[in-house]
Write an enzyme that holds these catalytic residues in place. Sequence first.
Site, PDB file in Angstrom:
ATOM      1  N   CYS A   5       0.934  -1.257   0.042  1.00  0.00           N
ATOM      2  CA  CYS A   5      -0.002   0.218   0.081  1.00  0.00           C
ATOM      3  C   CYS A   5       0.658   1.178  -0.048  1.00  0.00           C
ATOM      4  O   CYS A   5       2.072   1.114   0.170  1.00  0.00           O
ATOM      5  CB  CYS A   5      -0.760   0.033   1.187  1.00  0.00           C
ATOM      6  SG  CYS A   5      -1.736  -1.327   1.393  1.00  0.00           S
ATOM      7  N   GLY A  32      -1.471   1.358  -4.717  1.00  0.00           N
ATOM      8  CA  GLY A  32      -2.858   0.610  -4.385  1.00  0.00           C
ATOM      9  C   GLY A  32      -3.902   1.305  -5.119  1.00  0.00           C
ATOM     10  O   GLY A  32      -3.793   2.350  -5.066  1.00  0.00           O
ATOM     11  N   ASN A 106       1.448   0.019   5.684  1.00  0.00           N
ATOM     12  CA  ASN A 106       1.939  -0.733   4.281  1.00  0.00           C
ATOM     13  C   ASN A 106       2.812  -1.925   4.843  1.00  0.00           C
ATOM     14  O   ASN A 106       3.603  -1.660   5.604  1.00  0.00           O
ATOM     15  CB  ASN A 106       2.615   0.468   3.656  1.00  0.00           C
ATOM     16  CG  ASN A 106       3.355  -0.326   2.548  1.00  0.00           C
ATOM     17  OD1 ASN A 106       4.426   0.516   1.892  1.00  0.00           O
ATOM     18  ND2 ASN A 106       2.868  -1.394   1.985  1.00  0.00           N
ATOM     19  N   GLY A 107       2.426  -3.162   4.138  1.00  0.00           N
ATOM     20  CA  GLY A 107       3.066  -4.067   4.817  1.00  0.00           C
ATOM     21  C   GLY A 107       2.341  -5.296   4.997  1.00  0.00           C
ATOM     22  O   GLY A 107       1.020  -5.259   4.865  1.00  0.00           O
ATOM     23  N   CYS A 269      12.702  -4.136   0.900  1.00  0.00           N
ATOM     24  CA  CYS A 269      12.240  -5.016  -0.360  1.00  0.00           C
ATOM     25  C   CYS A 269      12.986  -4.535  -1.722  1.00  0.00           C
ATOM     26  O   CYS A 269      12.904  -3.549  -2.186  1.00  0.00           O
ATOM     27  CB  CYS A 269      10.740  -4.836  -0.437  1.00  0.00           C
ATOM     28  SG  CYS A 269       9.914  -5.418  -2.088  1.00  0.00           S
ATOM     29  N   TYR A 275      10.415  -3.041  -9.360  1.00  0.00           N
ATOM     30  CA  TYR A 275       9.203  -2.810 -10.083  1.00  0.00           C
ATOM     31  C   TYR A 275       8.417  -1.824  -9.334  1.00  0.00           C
ATOM     32  O   TYR A 275       7.413  -0.934  -9.826  1.00  0.00           O
ATOM     33  CB  TYR A 275       8.267  -3.939 -10.213  1.00  0.00           C
ATOM     34  CG  TYR A 275       6.839  -4.084 -10.546  1.00  0.00           C
ATOM     35  CD1 TYR A 275       6.263  -3.364 -11.689  1.00  0.00           C
ATOM     36  CD2 TYR A 275       5.811  -3.838  -9.570  1.00  0.00           C
ATOM     37  CE1 TYR A 275       5.023  -3.421 -12.115  1.00  0.00           C
ATOM     38  CE2 TYR A 275       4.489  -3.873  -9.771  1.00  0.00           C
ATOM     39  CZ  TYR A 275       4.097  -3.423 -11.003  1.00  0.00           C
ATOM     40  OH  TYR A 275       2.782  -3.315 -11.453  1.00  0.00           O
ATOM     41  N   SER A 316       6.932  -0.202 -16.866  1.00  0.00           N
ATOM     42  CA  SER A 316       7.958  -0.426 -16.010  1.00  0.00           C
ATOM     43  C   SER A 316       9.296  -1.022 -16.381  1.00  0.00           C
ATOM     44  O   SER A 316      10.399  -0.974 -15.957  1.00  0.00           O
ATOM     45  CB  SER A 316       7.499  -1.444 -14.976  1.00  0.00           C
ATOM     46  OG  SER A 316       6.675  -2.564 -15.767  1.00  0.00           O
ATOM     47  N   ASP A 379      10.485  -5.700 -16.638  1.00  0.00           N
ATOM     48  CA  ASP A 379      11.142  -5.556 -15.288  1.00  0.00           C
ATOM     49  C   ASP A 379      11.202  -6.998 -14.531  1.00  0.00           C
ATOM     50  O   ASP A 379      12.078  -7.417 -13.773  1.00  0.00           O
ATOM     51  CB  ASP A 379      10.457  -4.603 -14.396  1.00  0.00           C
ATOM     52  CG  ASP A 379       8.966  -4.980 -13.916  1.00  0.00           C
ATOM     53  OD1 ASP A 379       8.355  -4.433 -14.888  1.00  0.00           O
ATOM     54  OD2 ASP A 379       8.754  -5.512 -13.053  1.00  0.00           O
ATOM     55  N   CYS A 415       5.679 -13.532  -1.803  1.00  0.00           N
ATOM     56  CA  CYS A 415       6.054 -12.767  -0.782  1.00  0.00           C
ATOM     57  C   CYS A 415       5.095 -12.639   0.295  1.00  0.00           C
ATOM     58  O   CYS A 415       3.656 -12.609   0.127  1.00  0.00           O
ATOM     59  CB  CYS A 415       6.060 -11.097  -1.384  1.00  0.00           C
ATOM     60  SG  CYS A 415       6.350  -9.824  -0.313  1.00  0.00           S
ATOM     61  N   CYS A 466      15.580  -7.452   1.086  1.00  0.00           N
ATOM     62  CA  CYS A 466      14.816  -8.662   1.323  1.00  0.00           C
ATOM     63  C   CYS A 466      14.753  -9.157  -0.418  1.00  0.00           C
ATOM     64  O   CYS A 466      14.144  -8.525  -0.897  1.00  0.00           O
ATOM     65  CB  CYS A 466      13.514  -8.495   1.977  1.00  0.00           C
ATOM     66  SG  CYS A 466      12.483  -9.966   1.912  1.00  0.00           S
ATOM     67  N   CYS A 469      11.663 -13.390  -2.627  1.00  0.00           N
ATOM     68  CA  CYS A 469      10.822 -13.780  -3.727  1.00  0.00           C
ATOM     69  C   CYS A 469      11.771 -14.326  -4.726  1.00  0.00           C
ATOM     70  O   CYS A 469      11.242 -15.097  -5.796  1.00  0.00           O
ATOM     71  CB  CYS A 469       9.992 -12.424  -4.310  1.00  0.00           C
ATOM     72  SG  CYS A 469      10.928 -11.165  -4.798  1.00  0.00           S
TER      73      CYS A 469
HETATM   74  P1  AMP Z   1       3.540 -11.848 -16.131  1.00  0.00           P
HETATM   75  O1  AMP Z   1       4.091 -12.263 -17.336  1.00  0.00           O
HETATM   76  O2  AMP Z   1       2.155 -12.131 -16.177  1.00  0.00           O
HETATM   77  O3  AMP Z   1       4.141 -12.418 -15.129  1.00  0.00           O
HETATM   78  O4  AMP Z   1       3.331 -10.271 -15.861  1.00  0.00           O
HETATM   79  C1  AMP Z   1       4.487  -9.610 -15.804  1.00  0.00           C
HETATM   80  C2  AMP Z   1       4.370  -7.857 -15.595  1.00  0.00           C
HETATM   81  O5  AMP Z   1       3.714  -7.829 -14.327  1.00  0.00           O
HETATM   82  C3  AMP Z   1       5.446  -7.320 -15.864  1.00  0.00           C
HETATM   83  O6  AMP Z   1       5.285  -6.199 -16.809  1.00  0.00           O
HETATM   84  C4  AMP Z   1       5.724  -6.452 -14.185  1.00  0.00           C
HETATM   85  O7  AMP Z   1       5.873  -5.260 -14.611  1.00  0.00           O
HETATM   86  C5  AMP Z   1       4.474  -6.887 -13.664  1.00  0.00           C
HETATM   87  N1  AMP Z   1       4.342  -7.043 -12.302  1.00  0.00           N
HETATM   88  C6  AMP Z   1       5.371  -7.688 -11.644  1.00  0.00           C
HETATM   89  N2  AMP Z   1       4.998  -7.678 -10.345  1.00  0.00           N
HETATM   90  C7  AMP Z   1       3.806  -7.012 -10.153  1.00  0.00           C
HETATM   91  C8  AMP Z   1       2.962  -6.616  -9.019  1.00  0.00           C
HETATM   92  N3  AMP Z   1       3.293  -6.972  -7.888  1.00  0.00           N
HETATM   93  N4  AMP Z   1       1.744  -6.222  -9.346  1.00  0.00           N
HETATM   94  C9  AMP Z   1       1.319  -5.752 -10.661  1.00  0.00           C
HETATM   95  N5  AMP Z   1       2.203  -5.909 -11.581  1.00  0.00           N
HETATM   96  C10 AMP Z   1       3.478  -6.632 -11.583  1.00  0.00           C
END
Ligand code: AMP
Length: 488
Positions: A5, A32, A106-107, A269, A275, A316, A379, A415, A466, A469
């Site tokens: 959050c 969030g 947040n957490g 984290c 990301y 991202s 990312d 996580c 951390c 993941c």
């Molecule tokens: P996927 O290929 O479905 O695993 O989605 C990968 C995409 O999800 C990447 O573009 C990331 O930027 C994005 N992503 C990674 N972690 C999260 C997260 N916790 N919440 C939302 N998007 C994420």
Amino acid sequence: MKEACGVFGVFAPGRGVAQLTFDGLYALQHRGQESAGMAVSDGEAITVVKDMGLVTTVFDERTIACLPGHIAIGHTRYSTTGSSEWRNAQPVYRSVGRVGFALGHNGNLTNTPALAELHGMLPGVVATDSDLVAELLALAHPAASADASPLDIPDPADRDGGPLGGGLLELALRQVLPLVQGAFSFVVLDGHHLMGIRDPNGFRPLCLGRLGPTDAPEGWVLASESPALDVIGASFVRELEPGELMVIDEKGPRSEQIFPAERLETHLCIFEFVYFARPDSRLYGREIHGARRRMGELLAEQRPVEADMVMGVPDSGVPAAEGYARASGIPYGQGLVKNRYIGRTFITPDQGARTALIRRKLNPLRDNIAGKRLVVVDDSIVRGTTTRALVEMLRDAGASEVHMRVSSPPFQWPCFYGIDTPTREELLAARMSREEIEEYLGTDSLEYLTLEHLVEAIDAPGAGFCNACLTGDYPAPVPVSFRQAAPA
Ligand code: AMP
């Protein structure tokens, strides 16, 4: 129940704190999108407004105008499957006799059921881990003691008591905080003080900002990320230390380390760098964008390839793509257009719905990619759904080769500290070998940044992270239910 959050807090007499909180939360919207809320105190009463939806859905000029006061906290909550309920929205509020307090978190705590049981609470009485902390604070609050009449107006001595002058709420926090385990950056207020706390591992960020000049401060701000300070014209002062409790009132900020040395071990984290945080945020004194660009540069060194164009997956993947292009000498270009009115698509319950969402969110620039050998930088890959749909989309649009480059190591472990992730079974890298992943995604080649390179790119010598993941190495206890389910 996991939630990552955004939290915000401000103490600023004479300023419209509700408007400042709105602006701050708006800058933290990426942390969030499920619900948003704020609690505002004018010294007499605390008013809480919260609801499901984006900051701009929950608040408008009229709501803001009805929230006078000089202290406020705010919260944006991250969407998690199955717990998208009004009662989980924050800040959470409790009243104890004539005093009240509100808390934003947040957490994610890892000993919620054990703590609830210890205090004789029936299952379901508290909605979330944050709710539990509020309940424990209410129980520990000295105003709740048997001899305090509910009609007692708190004595000013109580109001400003406590080692940091945070009054009864500070005393309650000092009792409760040592009991809770896991990840927490809290913002808390009562009628007279704003407080901020970071857990002893510093899993989640929290920074302090100042309104007005150094020699004549007009107010103080706490925020998950520094852009929330920038947008309200506050200056960044510093990040709170892991384990630090800070009390802010008209006398300014005072703080103290409240955890014993053996519990202090910094594990910010690492995914905040990969990301989660905004590129214009500063963590460990570094701007995130630069770290992401270096991730791309190191990725290019790690796995060069002959190609015609480097492109990032918006938004991202873009900084790392810039770095990859710079280090490889391959021209950078745009291959996808993102609909900017769509939020993050990751947490949508079923696979079919996610693929449809991706098409709605990203559309290829056909003329720009047709016939080209592409290096596509993102990312992270979590479930692989987005990436797979994306590779297919680029091929359909005429790309002759697709070389996937990921600016983080394989995401293999869920996580428990505040970022909502799928179960281990749903994590692509946990269930498939590298070759299987390549085949599943349909790429010509695939490379993940190594953990060593990731840490090198962040370039914060001596800093603790951390990276559970990525490694399965959990620095704080994980919930019993997971330990039972996990293979030995
Ligand atoms: P996927 O290929 O479905 O695993 O989605 C990968 C995409 O999800 C990447 O573009 C990331 O930027 C994005 N992503 C990674 N972690 C999260 C997260 N916790 N919440 C939302 N998007 C994420």
